[in-house]
Design a protein around this motif. Structure first.
Motif, PDB file in Angstrom:
ATOM      1  N   GLY A 389      55.032  43.697  41.333  1.00  0.00           N
ATOM      2  CA  GLY A 389      53.979  42.795  41.789  1.00  0.00           C
ATOM      3  C   GLY A 389      53.025  43.436  42.772  1.00  0.00           C
ATOM      4  N   ILE A 390      52.915  44.760  42.743  1.00  0.00           N
ATOM      5  CA  ILE A 390      52.001  45.487  43.617  1.00  0.00           C
ATOM      6  C   ILE A 390      50.635  45.583  42.940  1.00  0.00           C
ATOM      7  CG2 ILE A 390      51.551  47.732  44.702  1.00  0.00           C
ATOM      8  CD1 ILE A 390      54.608  48.122  44.789  1.00  0.00           C
ATOM      9  N   SER A 391      49.569  45.380  43.726  1.00  0.00           N
ATOM     10  CA  SER A 391      48.215  45.452  43.176  1.00  0.00           C
ATOM     11  C   SER A 391      47.542  46.793  43.427  1.00  0.00           C
ATOM     12  CB  SER A 391      47.347  44.336  43.773  1.00  0.00           C
ATOM     13  OG  SER A 391      47.863  43.062  43.443  1.00  0.00           O
ATOM     14  N   ALA A 392      47.903  47.470  44.515  1.00  0.00           N
ATOM     15  CA  ALA A 392      47.263  48.744  44.842  1.00  0.00           C
ATOM     16  C   ALA A 392      48.169  49.567  45.748  1.00  0.00           C
ATOM     17  CB  ALA A 392      45.910  48.513  45.524  1.00  0.00           C
ATOM     18  N   LEU A 393      47.912  50.869  45.766  1.00  0.00           N
ATOM     19  CA  LEU A 393      48.624  51.800  46.642  1.00  0.00           C
ATOM     20  C   LEU A 393      47.621  52.637  47.414  1.00  0.00           C
ATOM     21  CD1 LEU A 393      51.306  53.217  44.145  1.00  0.00           C
ATOM     22  CD2 LEU A 393      51.728  51.538  45.961  1.00  0.00           C
ATOM     23  N   THR A 394      47.979  52.963  48.647  1.00  0.00           N
ATOM     24  CA  THR A 394      47.257  53.966  49.418  1.00  0.00           C
ATOM     25  C   THR A 394      48.269  54.967  49.961  1.00  0.00           C
ATOM     26  OG1 THR A 394      47.330  52.538  51.379  1.00  0.00           O
ATOM     27  CG2 THR A 394      45.299  52.486  50.043  1.00  0.00           C
ATOM     28  N   LEU A 395      47.780  56.105  50.432  1.00  0.00           N
ATOM     29  CA  LEU A 395      48.673  57.162  50.889  1.00  0.00           C
ATOM     30  C   LEU A 395      49.233  56.841  52.271  1.00  0.00           C
ATOM     31  CD1 LEU A 395      49.854  59.998  50.337  1.00  0.00           C
ATOM     32  CD2 LEU A 395      47.848  60.942  51.507  1.00  0.00           C
ATOM     33  N   ARG A 396      50.547  56.867  52.391  1.00  0.00           N
ATOM     34  CA  ARG A 396      51.208  56.705  53.691  1.00  0.00           C
ATOM     35  C   ARG A 396      51.526  58.055  54.312  1.00  0.00           C
ATOM     36  NH1 ARG A 396      52.540  56.826  57.971  1.00  0.00           N
ATOM     37  NH2 ARG A 396      53.970  55.521  59.192  1.00  0.00           N
ATOM     38  N   LEU A 397      52.081  58.972  53.498  1.00  0.00           N
ATOM     39  CA  LEU A 397      52.431  60.286  54.014  1.00  0.00           C
ATOM     40  C   LEU A 397      52.402  61.305  52.877  1.00  0.00           C
ATOM     41  CD1 LEU A 397      53.563  61.796  56.608  1.00  0.00           C
ATOM     42  CD2 LEU A 397      55.808  61.558  55.525  1.00  0.00           C
ATOM     43  N   GLY A 412      49.087  43.930  48.276  1.00  0.00           N
ATOM     44  CA  GLY A 412      49.098  42.797  47.357  1.00  0.00           C
ATOM     45  C   GLY A 412      50.504  42.298  47.129  1.00  0.00           C
ATOM     46  N   GLY A 413      50.634  41.405  46.183  1.00  0.00           N
ATOM     47  CA  GLY A 413      51.945  40.840  45.918  1.00  0.00           C
ATOM     48  C   GLY A 413      52.349  39.882  47.018  1.00  0.00           C
ATOM     49  N   ASP A 414      53.607  39.452  46.996  1.00  0.00           N
ATOM     50  CA  ASP A 414      54.046  38.524  48.031  1.00  0.00           C
ATOM     51  C   ASP A 414      54.400  39.286  49.305  1.00  0.00           C
ATOM     52  OD1 ASP A 414      56.797  39.375  47.984  1.00  0.00           O
ATOM     53  OD2 ASP A 414      57.142  38.143  46.209  1.00  0.00           O
ATOM     54  N   ALA A 415      54.679  38.537  50.346  1.00  0.00           N
ATOM     55  CA  ALA A 415      54.883  39.132  51.673  1.00  0.00           C
ATOM     56  C   ALA A 415      56.075  40.071  51.705  1.00  0.00           C
ATOM     57  CB  ALA A 415      55.050  38.020  52.712  1.00  0.00           C
ATOM     58  N   ARG A 416      57.033  39.896  50.807  1.00  0.00           N
ATOM     59  CA  ARG A 416      58.208  40.762  50.787  1.00  0.00           C
ATOM     60  C   ARG A 416      57.875  42.147  50.233  1.00  0.00           C
ATOM     61  NH1 ARG A 416      62.015  36.920  47.307  1.00  0.00           N
ATOM     62  NH2 ARG A 416      60.045  36.891  46.144  1.00  0.00           N
ATOM     63  N   ILE A 417      56.772  42.241  49.505  1.00  0.00           N
ATOM     64  CA  ILE A 417      56.362  43.493  48.879  1.00  0.00           C
ATOM     65  C   ILE A 417      55.186  44.122  49.630  1.00  0.00           C
ATOM     66  CG2 ILE A 417      55.427  44.521  46.772  1.00  0.00           C
ATOM     67  CD1 ILE A 417      58.315  43.679  46.465  1.00  0.00           C
ATOM     68  N   ASP A 418      54.241  43.309  50.086  1.00  0.00           N
ATOM     69  CA  ASP A 418      53.036  43.807  50.738  1.00  0.00           C
ATOM     70  C   ASP A 418      53.403  44.650  51.966  1.00  0.00           C
ATOM     71  OD1 ASP A 418      50.132  43.883  50.952  1.00  0.00           O
ATOM     72  OD2 ASP A 418      50.389  42.702  52.775  1.00  0.00           O
ATOM     73  N   GLY A 419      52.869  45.846  52.040  1.00  0.00           N
ATOM     74  CA  GLY A 419      53.126  46.726  53.175  1.00  0.00           C
ATOM     75  C   GLY A 419      54.368  47.587  53.046  1.00  0.00           C
ATOM     76  N   MET A 420      55.189  47.377  52.011  1.00  0.00           N
ATOM     77  CA  MET A 420      56.372  48.228  51.852  1.00  0.00           C
ATOM     78  C   MET A 420      55.948  49.639  51.466  1.00  0.00           C
ATOM     79  SD  MET A 420      58.095  47.357  48.132  1.00  0.00           S
ATOM     80  CE  MET A 420      59.151  48.804  48.230  1.00  0.00           C
ATOM     81  N   GLU A 421      56.850  50.573  51.642  1.00  0.00           N
ATOM     82  CA  GLU A 421      56.586  51.963  51.301  1.00  0.00           C
ATOM     83  C   GLU A 421      57.338  52.321  50.029  1.00  0.00           C
ATOM     84  OE1 GLU A 421      56.122  53.316  55.988  1.00  0.00           O
ATOM     85  OE2 GLU A 421      57.969  53.760  54.877  1.00  0.00           O
ATOM     86  N   VAL A 422      56.650  53.020  49.129  1.00  0.00           N
ATOM     87  CA  VAL A 422      57.256  53.367  47.848  1.00  0.00           C
ATOM     88  C   VAL A 422      56.836  54.781  47.478  1.00  0.00           C
ATOM     89  CG1 VAL A 422      55.361  52.299  46.534  1.00  0.00           C
ATOM     90  CG2 VAL A 422      57.567  52.670  45.439  1.00  0.00           C
ATOM     91  N   ALA A 423      57.772  55.538  46.941  1.00  0.00           N
ATOM     92  CA  ALA A 423      57.502  56.878  46.433  1.00  0.00           C
ATOM     93  C   ALA A 423      57.787  56.902  44.939  1.00  0.00           C
ATOM     94  CB  ALA A 423      58.349  57.922  47.155  1.00  0.00           C
ATOM     95  N   LEU A 424      56.911  57.562  44.191  1.00  0.00           N
ATOM     96  CA  LEU A 424      57.073  57.722  42.753  1.00  0.00           C
ATOM     97  C   LEU A 424      57.260  59.209  42.474  1.00  0.00           C
ATOM     98  CD1 LEU A 424      54.100  55.434  41.614  1.00  0.00           C
ATOM     99  CD2 LEU A 424      56.436  54.777  42.188  1.00  0.00           C
TER     100      LEU A 424
END
Length: 446
Positions: A389-397, A412-424
């Motif tokens: 449910g993520i709408s966009a990504l920006t670079l954290r590190l 984007g997405g709900d509050a549980r997802i918005d602002g989380m950090e993810v690596a692919l």
């Protein structure tokens, strides 16, 4: 609002974050959308100089490309960026039936105008090189011609059995191609050589990149030959690595920013659909360093009725997290465990595998309150990330030690997802301690 320097479509999600890292780490503010945004959401990023759209074309058919790449490229064209880039994997693995790069170029030429399409694949930053039109890639400290690469020559879906990029593409398109090799790029008359390559009726021009010198030269030529209305180009993140020095020379971008170390978290969740030996080593390292490993049956996870398998995986993952451990759920431990032959594109099972891994990860993140997660596997990431449910990504590190696999911030997405950090993380990317490093928030600051 500043004019965008570059727009791009990534043929998978890991490759899309690779581009974002190459740009944003050098001062080019970049946003990666997971689908075409509505105007209100897009306005949040109106001052960004590079705009990406993450896609799944690497694992799709030419018919899918005809239907889906055309509107995607039309959206890129509407952004009026100077360069519009169709981003492919730096190993260029593709076939006439799956991830057909030639077909994507044909569609791009149709949307942007039937002009010569420049092609850059080499990217020394990620140990990819082209010399006299042939592609080379590193593995375990040694560099191989791609058709002799221990992994990519045996890729389970798109094995690379031809190193000459032009010959490889000739199986996928009737477009004619020419080469500006590394000797010609260094020549005193490089501009004239490139002009003649463009003017000789060639529909594709491959620019060799083997080192920093040829990379700078290729970027300068790419920028010099751009067209009004947006120049359509194809290639790996080598396109961005080549362009940034030229933009810096011309004063179009500022100095590279500094990034604050995000710090360690107590637990993360990882899902992996990769069969790469690189990922195998990373999984084993993680399990040896405090992660709980959960083996998943890929046939059950990719089945039409996978609900029971998905539910069981979530339960097992939550049990590990509740015990205070990070968890890694994987469908294979290396090539010997690959069941890809039984998981096909035709019936949708390969896509379901990624989608269900995404569903598992979303449940773990939301129910355990996690703020950091990892998805491993290029094709897996493309389908799994959409389920979060993520709408966009920006670079954290940025992670210069393992380029192409940065830590990102989700929007984007709900509050549980918005602002989380993810690596692919693509299958071939990263050192053995990659998952432990992400849990620690990246390499320890000096």
């Amino acid at each position: 609002m500043q004019t965008a320097l570059l727009s791009y479509y990534g043929d998978d999600f890991t490759g899309s974050t690779d581009v974002m890292e190459a740009l944003a780490s050098q001062g080019v503010d970049t946003v990666l959308f997971l689908k075409v945004p509505d105007p209100e959401f897009s306005a949040r990023f109106s001052d960004y100089r590079a705009i990406g759209l993450a896609g799944t074309s690497r694992s799709q058919s030419p018919a899918w490309m005809d239907e889906n790449l055309t509107p995607a490229f039309e959206w890129l064209k509407s952004l009026n960026a100077a360069i519009a880039h169709y981003k492919v994997c730096s190993t260029f693995d593709s076939s006439p039936a799956i991830g057909n790069i030639g077909r994507a170029i044909e569609i791009g030429r149709r949307v942007f105008g039937d002009a010569t399409v420049p092609l850059i694949v080499g990217a020394p930053q990620i140990r990819r090189y082209t010399a006299f039109g042939n592609l080379f890639a590193a593995y375990q400290g040694e560099t191989f011609r791609i058709d002799r690469h221990p992994v990519m020559s045996r890729h389970p879906v798109t094995p690379m059995d031809e190193a000459d990029i032009r010959l490889h593409l000739s199986r996928q398109t009737a477009l004619s191609g020419s080469l500006v090799d590394l000797v010609q790029l260094r020549a005193a008359d490089a501009d004239g050589i490139v002009d003649r390559a463009y003017g000789a009726g060639g529909e594709l021009v491959l620019l060799d990149v083997a080192d920093a010198e040829t990379q700078r030269a290729a970027g300068a030529q790419l920028w010099r030959k751009r067209r009004d209305g947006g120049q359509f180009v194809c290639g790996s993140s080598g396109v961005e690595y080549a362009l940034v020095p030229e933009w810096q020379r011309l004063g179009l971008v500022g100095e590279a920013p500094t990034f604050e170390h995000p710090g360690a978290v107590d637990r993360i969740a990882v899902v992996s659909g990769s069969v790469s030996p690189t990922t195998e080593r990373q999984i084993r390292h993680a399990i040896d360093n405090g992660f709980e490993g959960v083996a998943l049956d890929p046939l059950a996870i990719s089945a039409d009725d996978a609900e029971a398998a998905v539910t069981k995986a979530v339960q097992d993952g939550l049990k590990s997290l509740a015990a205070g451990k990070s968890v890694i759920l994987y469908t294979a431990l290396g090539p010997s465990a690959d069941k890809g032959a039984a998981i096909s594109f035709e019936d949708g099972s390969r896509h379901r595998l990624g989608q269900n891994l995404g569903r598992i990860l979303r449940a773990l993140v939301c129910e355990a309150g996690l703020r950091r997660a990892v998805i491993a596997g290029g094709d897996t990431s493309s389908h799994a990330l959409a389920e979060l449910g993520i709408s966009a990504l920006t670079l954290r590190l940025p992670l210069p030690q393992t380029p192409g696999s940065p830590l990102c911030t989700a929007h984007g997405g709900d509050a549980r997802i918005d602002g989380m950090e993810v690596a692919l993380k693509g299958g071939q990317v990263g050192h053995d301690d990659y998952f432990s490093m992400i849990r620690a928030g990246g390499p320890k600051p000096l």
